[in-house]
Design a protein around this motif. Structure first.
Motif, PDB file in Angstrom:
ATOM      1  N   THR A  49      -0.001  29.548  -4.104  1.00  0.00           N
ATOM      2  CA  THR A  49       0.130  30.240  -5.388  1.00  0.00           C
ATOM      3  C   THR A  49      -1.253  30.354  -6.009  1.00  0.00           C
ATOM      4  OG1 THR A  49       2.360  29.358  -5.761  1.00  0.00           O
ATOM      5  CG2 THR A  49       1.184  30.222  -7.676  1.00  0.00           C
ATOM      6  N   LEU A  50      -1.650  31.573  -6.361  1.00  0.00           N
ATOM      7  CA  LEU A  50      -2.943  31.841  -6.976  1.00  0.00           C
ATOM      8  C   LEU A  50      -2.755  32.900  -8.057  1.00  0.00           C
ATOM      9  CD1 LEU A  50      -5.069  32.129  -3.701  1.00  0.00           C
ATOM     10  CD2 LEU A  50      -5.109  30.209  -5.307  1.00  0.00           C
ATOM     11  N   ASP A 110     -14.955  33.369  -3.075  1.00  0.00           N
ATOM     12  CA  ASP A 110     -16.058  33.199  -4.024  1.00  0.00           C
ATOM     13  C   ASP A 110     -15.535  33.270  -5.461  1.00  0.00           C
ATOM     14  OD1 ASP A 110     -18.628  32.941  -5.007  1.00  0.00           O
ATOM     15  OD2 ASP A 110     -19.209  35.014  -4.572  1.00  0.00           O
ATOM     16  N   PRO A 111     -14.633  32.362  -5.841  1.00  0.00           N
ATOM     17  CA  PRO A 111     -14.051  32.452  -7.185  1.00  0.00           C
ATOM     18  C   PRO A 111     -15.068  32.262  -8.310  1.00  0.00           C
ATOM     19  CG  PRO A 111     -13.467  30.371  -6.140  1.00  0.00           C
ATOM     20  CD  PRO A 111     -14.088  31.222  -5.076  1.00  0.00           C
ATOM     21  N   ALA A 112     -16.207  31.646  -8.009  1.00  0.00           N
ATOM     22  CA  ALA A 112     -17.226  31.449  -9.035  1.00  0.00           C
ATOM     23  C   ALA A 112     -17.790  32.778  -9.523  1.00  0.00           C
ATOM     24  CB  ALA A 112     -18.352  30.555  -8.499  1.00  0.00           C
ATOM     25  N   ARG A 113     -17.889  33.747  -8.645  1.00  0.00           N
ATOM     26  CA  ARG A 113     -18.452  35.044  -9.021  1.00  0.00           C
ATOM     27  C   ARG A 113     -17.396  36.140  -9.124  1.00  0.00           C
ATOM     28  NH1 ARG A 113     -23.571  35.727  -4.969  1.00  0.00           N
ATOM     29  NH2 ARG A 113     -21.900  35.380  -3.444  1.00  0.00           N
ATOM     30  N   ASP A 114     -16.326  35.999  -8.382  1.00  0.00           N
ATOM     31  CA  ASP A 114     -15.299  37.045  -8.361  1.00  0.00           C
ATOM     32  C   ASP A 114     -14.280  36.830  -9.476  1.00  0.00           C
ATOM     33  OD1 ASP A 114     -16.499  38.274  -6.244  1.00  0.00           O
ATOM     34  OD2 ASP A 114     -15.112  37.508  -4.725  1.00  0.00           O
ATOM     35  N   SER A 115     -14.564  37.389 -10.628  1.00  0.00           N
ATOM     36  CA  SER A 115     -13.638  37.306 -11.754  1.00  0.00           C
ATOM     37  C   SER A 115     -12.436  38.203 -11.512  1.00  0.00           C
ATOM     38  CB  SER A 115     -14.340  37.738 -13.041  1.00  0.00           C
ATOM     39  OG  SER A 115     -14.683  39.123 -12.967  1.00  0.00           O
ATOM     40  N   ALA A 116     -11.408  38.042 -12.330  1.00  0.00           N
ATOM     41  CA  ALA A 116     -10.223  38.887 -12.219  1.00  0.00           C
ATOM     42  C   ALA A 116     -10.591  40.357 -12.422  1.00  0.00           C
ATOM     43  CB  ALA A 116      -9.170  38.449 -13.231  1.00  0.00           C
ATOM     44  N   LEU A 133      -6.327  37.938  -5.020  1.00  0.00           N
ATOM     45  CA  LEU A 133      -6.014  36.611  -5.539  1.00  0.00           C
ATOM     46  C   LEU A 133      -7.252  35.752  -5.635  1.00  0.00           C
ATOM     47  CD1 LEU A 133      -2.782  35.828  -3.443  1.00  0.00           C
ATOM     48  CD2 LEU A 133      -2.904  36.733  -5.779  1.00  0.00           C
ATOM     49  N   ARG A 134      -7.265  34.894  -6.650  1.00  0.00           N
ATOM     50  CA  ARG A 134      -8.356  33.930  -6.799  1.00  0.00           C
ATOM     51  C   ARG A 134      -7.792  32.624  -7.313  1.00  0.00           C
ATOM     52  NH1 ARG A 134     -10.677  33.193 -11.871  1.00  0.00           N
ATOM     53  NH2 ARG A 134     -12.724  32.866 -10.954  1.00  0.00           N
ATOM     54  N   GLY A 135      -8.462  31.532  -6.952  1.00  0.00           N
ATOM     55  CA  GLY A 135      -8.059  30.209  -7.412  1.00  0.00           C
ATOM     56  C   GLY A 135      -9.279  29.371  -7.707  1.00  0.00           C
ATOM     57  N   SER A 136      -9.078  28.103  -7.899  1.00  0.00           N
ATOM     58  CA  SER A 136     -10.198  27.188  -8.075  1.00  0.00           C
ATOM     59  C   SER A 136     -10.880  26.988  -6.728  1.00  0.00           C
ATOM     60  CB  SER A 136      -9.694  25.847  -8.601  1.00  0.00           C
ATOM     61  OG  SER A 136      -8.875  25.212  -7.620  1.00  0.00           O
ATOM     62  N   THR A 140      -8.938  27.296  -3.175  1.00  0.00           N
ATOM     63  CA  THR A 140      -9.447  28.206  -2.160  1.00  0.00           C
ATOM     64  C   THR A 140      -9.679  27.481  -0.847  1.00  0.00           C
ATOM     65  OG1 THR A 140     -10.520  29.542  -3.879  1.00  0.00           O
ATOM     66  CG2 THR A 140     -11.284  29.853  -1.612  1.00  0.00           C
ATOM     67  N   ARG A 141     -10.294  26.305  -0.930  1.00  0.00           N
ATOM     68  CA  ARG A 141     -10.563  25.531   0.287  1.00  0.00           C
ATOM     69  C   ARG A 141      -9.259  25.142   0.976  1.00  0.00           C
ATOM     70  NH1 ARG A 141     -14.627  25.442   3.476  1.00  0.00           N
ATOM     71  NH2 ARG A 141     -16.021  25.310   1.668  1.00  0.00           N
ATOM     72  N   ARG A 142      -8.269  24.728   0.209  1.00  0.00           N
ATOM     73  CA  ARG A 142      -7.007  24.288   0.796  1.00  0.00           C
ATOM     74  C   ARG A 142      -6.320  25.432   1.534  1.00  0.00           C
ATOM     75  NH1 ARG A 142      -1.621  24.361   0.118  1.00  0.00           N
ATOM     76  NH2 ARG A 142      -1.731  25.755  -1.684  1.00  0.00           N
ATOM     77  N   ILE A 143      -6.274  26.599   0.901  1.00  0.00           N
ATOM     78  CA  ILE A 143      -5.568  27.727   1.504  1.00  0.00           C
ATOM     79  C   ILE A 143      -6.337  28.269   2.708  1.00  0.00           C
ATOM     80  CG2 ILE A 143      -4.741  30.076   1.091  1.00  0.00           C
ATOM     81  CD1 ILE A 143      -4.365  29.125  -1.885  1.00  0.00           C
ATOM     82  N   ALA A 144      -7.660  28.344   2.589  1.00  0.00           N
ATOM     83  CA  ALA A 144      -8.454  28.806   3.725  1.00  0.00           C
ATOM     84  C   ALA A 144      -8.258  27.884   4.926  1.00  0.00           C
ATOM     85  CB  ALA A 144      -9.926  28.880   3.335  1.00  0.00           C
ATOM     86  N   THR A 145      -8.204  26.599   4.681  1.00  0.00           N
ATOM     87  CA  THR A 145      -8.003  25.650   5.770  1.00  0.00           C
ATOM     88  C   THR A 145      -6.620  25.805   6.398  1.00  0.00           C
ATOM     89  OG1 THR A 145      -9.537  24.080   4.729  1.00  0.00           O
ATOM     90  CG2 THR A 145      -8.045  23.201   6.405  1.00  0.00           C
ATOM     91  N   LEU A 146      -5.614  26.071   5.580  1.00  0.00           N
ATOM     92  CA  LEU A 146      -4.266  26.305   6.109  1.00  0.00           C
ATOM     93  C   LEU A 146      -4.265  27.434   7.136  1.00  0.00           C
ATOM     94  CD1 LEU A 146      -1.876  26.142   2.994  1.00  0.00           C
ATOM     95  CD2 LEU A 146      -1.901  24.579   4.939  1.00  0.00           C
TER      96      LEU A 146
END
Length: 205
Positions: A49-50, A110-116, A133-136, A140-146
């Protein structure tokens, strides 16, 4: 075996994997995720969920009943991500009246730079049907690893900002949210259409 670098954004294209990556932790991490994806024995995917480009919380289960094309990238990527998103947008056109059975999803690494706002403008330039979609950083790390997606920020001499090295695959997810397969970099929209139609036919039996 090795991973070949693709493009200025540092995306990692599918190549030969193994010992050549073991000399650095960064490449070893990429090799491990790639081997897990390629082996067919590791579990790939899972629920998430993001927040989307409009600020609404979206879950993978929201797209139940549709095939999902899941792609990880970032808006500052100068070549690989735009090329792959153009291929996805072309696929949506090729699907014709069946396009509504398919949901493309772009997850920023890149959620730090990619705003909504930036994500909203970015995906709209390819196809308005793409959900961004963007998250913290942790989400992001958790979903990418999945999904066995490797990525890492890299700072290069002479540049004030960073790029992101990342694997560039399009993941096909079935109507129940289960991982089916991935399209490697360079897969044509026409080839994707064949595989998507096969997946649709199987799900409708």
């Amino acid at each position: 075996m090795r991973l070949a670098r693709r493009g200025a954004c540092g995306a990692l294209a599918l190549g030969l994997l193994g010992s050549a990556l073991a000399d650095t932790p960064r490449r070893a991490g990429a090799a491990q995720l790639m081997n897990e994806l390629m082996s067919g024995t590791a579990t790939v995917g899972g629920p998430f969920t993001l927040s989307d480009q409009h600020g609404k919380r979206r879950s993978l289960s929201d797209f139940s009943g549709k095939l999902v094309l899941l792609y990880f990238g970032y808006t500052f990527c100068p070549d690989v991500c735009p090329t792959d998103l153009l291929a996805i947008a072309r696929l949506m056109v090729l699907m014709g009246p069946d396009a509504h059975k398919l949901q493309p999803v772009f997850v920023t690494l890149d959620p730090a730079r990619d705003s909504a706002t930036l994500l909203r403008e970015y995906v709209a330039a390819f196809d308005a049907r793409i959900v961004a979609l963007r998250g913290s950083e942790a989400e992001t790390r958790r979903i990418a690893t999945l999904y066995k997606t490797y990525y890492e920020k890299v700072r290069r001499a002479g540049f004030k900002t960073y790029v992101i090295d990342h694997t560039a695959f399009v993941y096909l997810i079935d109507r129940e949210g289960r991982y089916v397969a991935f399209f490697p970099p360079g897969t044509t929209p026409e080839r994707m259409r064949v595989m998507v139609r096969e997946a649709l036919a199987q799900s409708e039996r």
